[in-house]
Design a protein around this motif. Structure first.
Motif, PDB file in Angstrom:
ATOM      1  N   CYS A  68       0.965  -1.444  -0.465  1.00  0.00           N
ATOM      2  CA  CYS A  68      -0.211  -0.017  -0.549  1.00  0.00           C
ATOM      3  C   CYS A  68       0.405   1.531   0.059  1.00  0.00           C
ATOM      4  CB  CYS A  68      -0.836  -0.190   1.444  1.00  0.00           C
ATOM      5  SG  CYS A  68      -0.012   0.388   2.883  1.00  0.00           S
ATOM      6  N   LEU A  69       2.242   1.103  -0.047  1.00  0.00           N
ATOM      7  CA  LEU A  69       2.948   2.622  -0.048  1.00  0.00           C
ATOM      8  C   LEU A  69       3.422   2.987   1.393  1.00  0.00           C
ATOM      9  CD1 LEU A  69       2.959   3.181  -3.731  1.00  0.00           C
ATOM     10  CD2 LEU A  69       4.205   1.478  -2.636  1.00  0.00           C
ATOM     11  N   GLU A  70       2.629   2.178   2.170  1.00  0.00           N
ATOM     12  CA  GLU A  70       2.439   3.087   3.775  1.00  0.00           C
ATOM     13  C   GLU A  70       3.819   3.361   4.087  1.00  0.00           C
ATOM     14  OE1 GLU A  70      -0.586   5.083   5.273  1.00  0.00           O
ATOM     15  OE2 GLU A  70      -0.910   5.423   3.364  1.00  0.00           O
ATOM     16  N   PRO A  71       4.175   4.374   4.923  1.00  0.00           N
ATOM     17  CA  PRO A  71       5.735   4.623   5.692  1.00  0.00           C
ATOM     18  C   PRO A  71       5.491   3.136   6.700  1.00  0.00           C
ATOM     19  CG  PRO A  71       4.900   6.626   5.407  1.00  0.00           C
ATOM     20  CD  PRO A  71       2.983   5.636   5.259  1.00  0.00           C
ATOM     21  N   VAL A  72       6.900   2.455   6.672  1.00  0.00           N
ATOM     22  CA  VAL A  72       6.888   1.411   7.341  1.00  0.00           C
ATOM     23  C   VAL A  72       7.811   1.756   8.584  1.00  0.00           C
ATOM     24  CG1 VAL A  72       7.714  -1.092   7.940  1.00  0.00           C
ATOM     25  CG2 VAL A  72       5.745  -0.476   6.207  1.00  0.00           C
ATOM     26  N   GLN A  73       7.912   2.022  10.324  1.00  0.00           N
ATOM     27  CA  GLN A  73       8.964   2.115  10.754  1.00  0.00           C
ATOM     28  C   GLN A  73       9.525   0.780  11.627  1.00  0.00           C
ATOM     29  OE1 GLN A  73      11.071   4.618  11.175  1.00  0.00           O
ATOM     30  NE2 GLN A  73       9.815   5.924   9.256  1.00  0.00           N
ATOM     31  N   GLU A  74      10.468  -0.068  11.310  1.00  0.00           N
ATOM     32  CA  GLU A  74      10.777  -1.417  12.421  1.00  0.00           C
ATOM     33  C   GLU A  74      11.669  -1.799  13.391  1.00  0.00           C
ATOM     34  OE1 GLU A  74       9.382  -5.948  11.798  1.00  0.00           O
ATOM     35  OE2 GLU A  74       8.497  -4.070  10.566  1.00  0.00           O
ATOM     36  N   LEU A  75      11.601  -2.064  13.888  1.00  0.00           N
ATOM     37  CA  LEU A  75      12.916  -2.774  15.078  1.00  0.00           C
ATOM     38  C   LEU A  75      13.154  -3.991  14.493  1.00  0.00           C
ATOM     39  CD1 LEU A  75      15.296  -1.697  16.914  1.00  0.00           C
ATOM     40  CD2 LEU A  75      13.785  -1.875  18.919  1.00  0.00           C
ATOM     41  N   PHE A  76      14.555  -3.931  14.071  1.00  0.00           N
ATOM     42  CA  PHE A  76      15.247  -5.251  13.827  1.00  0.00           C
ATOM     43  C   PHE A  76      16.192  -5.949  14.796  1.00  0.00           C
ATOM     44  CE2 PHE A  76      12.843  -4.809   9.832  1.00  0.00           C
ATOM     45  CZ  PHE A  76      12.508  -5.814   9.557  1.00  0.00           C
ATOM     46  N   SER A  77      16.491  -7.076  14.614  1.00  0.00           N
ATOM     47  CA  SER A  77      17.673  -7.318  16.153  1.00  0.00           C
ATOM     48  C   SER A  77      18.296  -8.473  15.217  1.00  0.00           C
ATOM     49  CB  SER A  77      16.915  -7.254  17.124  1.00  0.00           C
ATOM     50  OG  SER A  77      15.923  -8.329  17.781  1.00  0.00           O
ATOM     51  N   VAL A  78      19.050  -8.566  15.506  1.00  0.00           N
ATOM     52  CA  VAL A  78      19.949  -9.696  14.503  1.00  0.00           C
ATOM     53  C   VAL A  78      20.870  -9.701  15.666  1.00  0.00           C
ATOM     54  CG1 VAL A  78      21.666 -10.474  12.629  1.00  0.00           C
ATOM     55  CG2 VAL A  78      20.369  -8.386  12.367  1.00  0.00           C
ATOM     56  N   GLU A  79      21.132 -11.310  15.848  1.00  0.00           N
ATOM     57  CA  GLU A  79      22.171 -12.382  16.572  1.00  0.00           C
ATOM     58  C   GLU A  79      22.803 -13.252  16.334  1.00  0.00           C
ATOM     59  OE1 GLU A  79      21.792 -12.412  20.836  1.00  0.00           O
ATOM     60  OE2 GLU A  79      20.839 -10.733  20.575  1.00  0.00           O
ATOM     61  N   LYS A  80      23.955 -13.067  15.926  1.00  0.00           N
ATOM     62  CA  LYS A  80      24.713 -14.275  15.589  1.00  0.00           C
ATOM     63  C   LYS A  80      25.774 -14.089  16.216  1.00  0.00           C
ATOM     64  CE  LYS A  80      25.353 -16.176  11.098  1.00  0.00           C
ATOM     65  NZ  LYS A  80      24.061 -16.571  10.466  1.00  0.00           N
ATOM     66  N   THR A  81      26.578 -16.009  15.984  1.00  0.00           N
ATOM     67  CA  THR A  81      27.588 -16.503  16.694  1.00  0.00           C
ATOM     68  C   THR A  81      28.453 -16.960  15.312  1.00  0.00           C
ATOM     69  OG1 THR A  81      26.463 -16.567  18.589  1.00  0.00           O
ATOM     70  CG2 THR A  81      28.609 -17.727  18.117  1.00  0.00           C
ATOM     71  N   TYR A  82      29.656 -17.292  15.424  1.00  0.00           N
ATOM     72  CA  TYR A  82      31.113 -17.189  14.555  1.00  0.00           C
ATOM     73  C   TYR A  82      32.077 -17.500  15.319  1.00  0.00           C
ATOM     74  CZ  TYR A  82      28.791 -12.689  12.572  1.00  0.00           C
ATOM     75  OH  TYR A  82      27.911 -11.891  12.036  1.00  0.00           O
ATOM     76  N   THR A  83      32.196 -18.246  14.948  1.00  0.00           N
ATOM     77  CA  THR A  83      33.575 -19.723  14.645  1.00  0.00           C
ATOM     78  C   THR A  83      34.641 -19.746  14.309  1.00  0.00           C
ATOM     79  OG1 THR A  83      32.708 -21.655  14.522  1.00  0.00           O
ATOM     80  CG2 THR A  83      32.540 -20.847  17.010  1.00  0.00           C
ATOM     81  N   LEU A  84      36.393 -19.209  14.855  1.00  0.00           N
ATOM     82  CA  LEU A  84      37.045 -18.957  13.381  1.00  0.00           C
ATOM     83  C   LEU A  84      37.945 -19.597  14.429  1.00  0.00           C
ATOM     84  CD1 LEU A  84      37.338 -15.572  11.905  1.00  0.00           C
ATOM     85  CD2 LEU A  84      37.117 -17.805  10.704  1.00  0.00           C
ATOM     86  N   LYS A  85      39.110 -20.773  13.668  1.00  0.00           N
ATOM     87  CA  LYS A  85      40.152 -21.483  13.749  1.00  0.00           C
ATOM     88  C   LYS A  85      41.909 -19.986  13.497  1.00  0.00           C
ATOM     89  CE  LYS A  85      39.602 -25.992  13.970  1.00  0.00           C
ATOM     90  NZ  LYS A  85      40.555 -27.302  13.151  1.00  0.00           N
ATOM     91  N   GLU A  86      42.433 -20.163  13.500  1.00  0.00           N
ATOM     92  CA  GLU A  86      43.397 -19.369  13.432  1.00  0.00           C
ATOM     93  C   GLU A  86      44.449 -18.329  11.992  1.00  0.00           C
ATOM     94  OE1 GLU A  86      47.785 -16.858  15.237  1.00  0.00           O
ATOM     95  OE2 GLU A  86      47.169 -18.853  16.208  1.00  0.00           O
ATOM     96  N   ARG A  87      44.167 -20.599  11.698  1.00  0.00           N
ATOM     97  CA  ARG A  87      43.878 -20.534  10.513  1.00  0.00           C
ATOM     98  C   ARG A  87      43.153 -20.491   9.168  1.00  0.00           C
ATOM     99  NH1 ARG A  87      41.367 -24.847   8.990  1.00  0.00           N
ATOM    100  NH2 ARG A  87      42.057 -26.552  10.692  1.00  0.00           N
ATOM    101  N   GLU A  88      41.885 -19.915  10.158  1.00  0.00           N
ATOM    102  CA  GLU A  88      41.364 -19.518   9.089  1.00  0.00           C
ATOM    103  C   GLU A  88      40.624 -17.915   8.692  1.00  0.00           C
ATOM    104  OE1 GLU A  88      38.496 -23.110   9.596  1.00  0.00           O
ATOM    105  OE2 GLU A  88      37.711 -21.086  11.452  1.00  0.00           O
ATOM    106  N   VAL A  89      41.614 -17.368   9.708  1.00  0.00           N
ATOM    107  CA  VAL A  89      41.653 -15.630   9.003  1.00  0.00           C
ATOM    108  C   VAL A  89      42.344 -15.425   8.504  1.00  0.00           C
ATOM    109  CG1 VAL A  89      42.252 -13.385  10.447  1.00  0.00           C
ATOM    110  CG2 VAL A  89      41.197 -15.390  12.010  1.00  0.00           C
ATOM    111  N   THR A  90      42.811 -15.713   7.790  1.00  0.00           N
ATOM    112  CA  THR A  90      44.080 -14.953   6.423  1.00  0.00           C
ATOM    113  C   THR A  90      43.587 -15.591   5.249  1.00  0.00           C
ATOM    114  OG1 THR A  90      45.904 -15.903   7.251  1.00  0.00           O
ATOM    115  CG2 THR A  90      45.575 -14.275   7.920  1.00  0.00           C
ATOM    116  N   GLN A  91      42.606 -16.371   5.289  1.00  0.00           N
ATOM    117  CA  GLN A  91      41.668 -17.827   3.959  1.00  0.00           C
ATOM    118  C   GLN A  91      41.188 -16.247   3.581  1.00  0.00           C
ATOM    119  OE1 GLN A  91      40.431 -20.512   5.570  1.00  0.00           O
ATOM    120  NE2 GLN A  91      42.079 -22.095   6.043  1.00  0.00           N
TER     121      GLN A  91
END
Length: 166
Positions: A68-91
């Motif tokens: 309908c093209l009406e203005p929309v205001q919405e709060l979004f939240s994102v939660e994310k977890t990452y795991t890395l080994k040291e050798r993967e950092v420079t790949q």
């Protein structure tokens, strides 16, 4: 904000925590904007030979309803977890925005996660009926048209749609 992952792997004795804001008002998002700075929280800690990183982001999103093209205001939240080994950092095939020196760009990571997590089609409400093709008013809020299959649309540019349905 930058986080030196390689240095953290080599010298960290305790977890790292940071709270920061990211101005995304000039970034290109698919169909919406983030006019106010996003609030983010980042934590990293060593667990054996891994680094475990957690990112939490809250962002106010502005858009137009896809129906309908009406203005929309919405709060979004994102939660994310990452795991890395040291050798993967420079790949080079790493999915995280890490440069060749092993520095993680947290601002870019916030942007990427918002692009991936926020839907490109936003609605003012789940039951939005959209606009009337006859009068152009929002259906259910002022539209009194009784659209039938026999009545041609008022706008001649929409007549091709009627032909496709037959």
């Amino acid at each position: 904000m930058q986080f030196d992952l390689l240095k953290f792997f080599r010298t960290a004795t305790k977890p790292y925590q940071a709270e920061f804001t990211v101005d995304l008002s000039r970034q290109d998002f698919p169909g919406y904007q983030v006019p106010e700075p996003a609030k983010a929280r980042f934590e990293a800690r060593i667990e054996g030979d891994l680094v475990r990183m957690e990112l939490s982001v809250g962002a106010q999103v502005s858009a137009e309803c896809a129906r309908c093209l009406e203005p929309v205001q919405e709060l979004f939240s994102v939660e994310k977890t990452y795991t890395l080994k040291e050798r993967e950092v420079t790949q080079e095939d790493n999915d995280l925005p890490i440069d060749l020196k092993g520095v993680l760009d947290l601002d870019e990571l916030v942007y990427q996660e918002l692009v991936l997590q926020i839907p490109t089609v936003l609605l003012c409400s789940p039951d939005c009926l959209g606009l009337c093709p006859v009068c152009g008013k929002k259906r259910g809020a002022g539209c009194t048209c009784q659209e039938s299959e026999d009545s041609p649309p008022t706008d001649p540019r929409l007549s091709i749609l009627r032909q496709l349905l037959n």
